[in-house]
Write a protein that holds these residues in place. Structure first.
Motif: not given
Ligand SMILES: NC(=O)c1ccc[n+]([C@@H]2O[C@H](COP(=O)([O-])OP(=O)(O)OC[C@H]3O[C@@H](n4cnc5c(N)ncnc54)[C@H](OP(=O)(O)O)[C@@H]3O)[C@@H](O)[C@H]2O)c1
Length: 214
Positions: A1-10, A31-32, A68-77, A93-97
């Motif tokens: 089944m085809s889905m619509r997928v949004g990518i947050l962090g490309s 996106s992002y 799929a963004v760095h932990w530090l970008r989470i709030d912004d995205v 996404s992983l909780p990396m420093n």
């Protein structure tokens, strides 16, 4: 089944997974990234139903979102994506420093649980974070082989896990349900082992894993 997928962090993960899902027949919105031209190129090169958009456009009407963004970008995205109530968010996404050398959350919580607390009305599944981006195209190309590599996923919402399973299968992995979202406490540190083998080992980073029972 085809889905619509949004990518947050490309980036490495989002760019590759979005490309694979477009090629598998899904409608993808990249996106992002810091350059809109990069998002447009990703969409062109995906050669499927793909386009570039803002995080808000990626989230609109999405059946699933890949975070799929760095932990530090989470709030912004998340801020740019807008209201994510009811949305299925698959997070790799992983909780990396800041310098990506260690986990900043582990054992008593996880990145996936911290995300679920930030967006309590969304349905969060943790998946894809346990493999290096370098292996993704190879796994997709080998998807018709009898023995697929495993991919663990976890989450608290049954429907969201079903959506994640479809994406995991379409990528070429054999989905392994690890249970509730809190199991990300174990899958996230497991990724550091995979990264060690992938980037410090002898065979190169195109590494996946496979669980077998005897
Ligand atoms: N790479 C892997 O093999 C791997 C494996 C497992 C898990 N993960 C996890 O997955 C997540 C994503 O990793 P990744 O390697 O895909 O990261 P990445 O390649 O750095 O991608 C992150 C994306 O965020 C965008 N971005 C960063 N800062 C931004 C800003 N200020 N404004 C707009 N966009 C911005 C980047 O834009 P640009 O494209 O312009 O750089 C990029 O598209 C991380 O949490 C990582 O720990 C990665």
């Amino acid at each position: 089944m085809s889905m619509r997928v949004g990518i947050l962090g490309s980036g490495l993960m989002g760019g590759k997974l979005g490309t694979i899902w477009a090629r598998a027949g899904h409608e993808v919105v990249f996106s992002y990234a810091r350059s809109e031209e990069k998002l447009k190129k990703l969409a062109r090169d995906a050669k499927g139903k793909a386009r570039a958009g803002t995080p808000r456009e990626a989230a609109q009407d999405a059946d699933a979102l890949l975070l799929a963004v760095h932990w530090l970008r989470i709030d912004d995205v998340l801020k740019q994506a807008g209201d994510l109530s009811g949305k299925v968010i698959v997070t790799c996404s992983l909780p990396m420093n800041a310098d990506d050398t260690d986990l900043v959350i582990a054992h008593t919580s996880s990145r996936a649980e911290a995300l679920a607390m930030k967006v309590p009305k969304a349905r969060v599944v943790s998946a894809f974070g346990t493999v290096p981006s370098e292996v993704l195209f190879g796994v997709f190309e080998a998807r018709r082989k009898a023995k697929r590599p495993s991919l663990v996923y976890c989450g608290d919402d049954k429907k969201a896990k079903g959506v994640a399973v479809e994406l995991i299968r379409d990528t070429g992995f054999d989905p392994v349900d690890a249970g509730p979202l809190r199991i990300a406490r174990y899958t996230e540190p497991f990724t550091l082992l995979i990264a060690r083998l992938a980037y410090e080992g002898k065979g190169g980073p195109e590494l996946a894993y496979r669980f077998e029972r005897f």
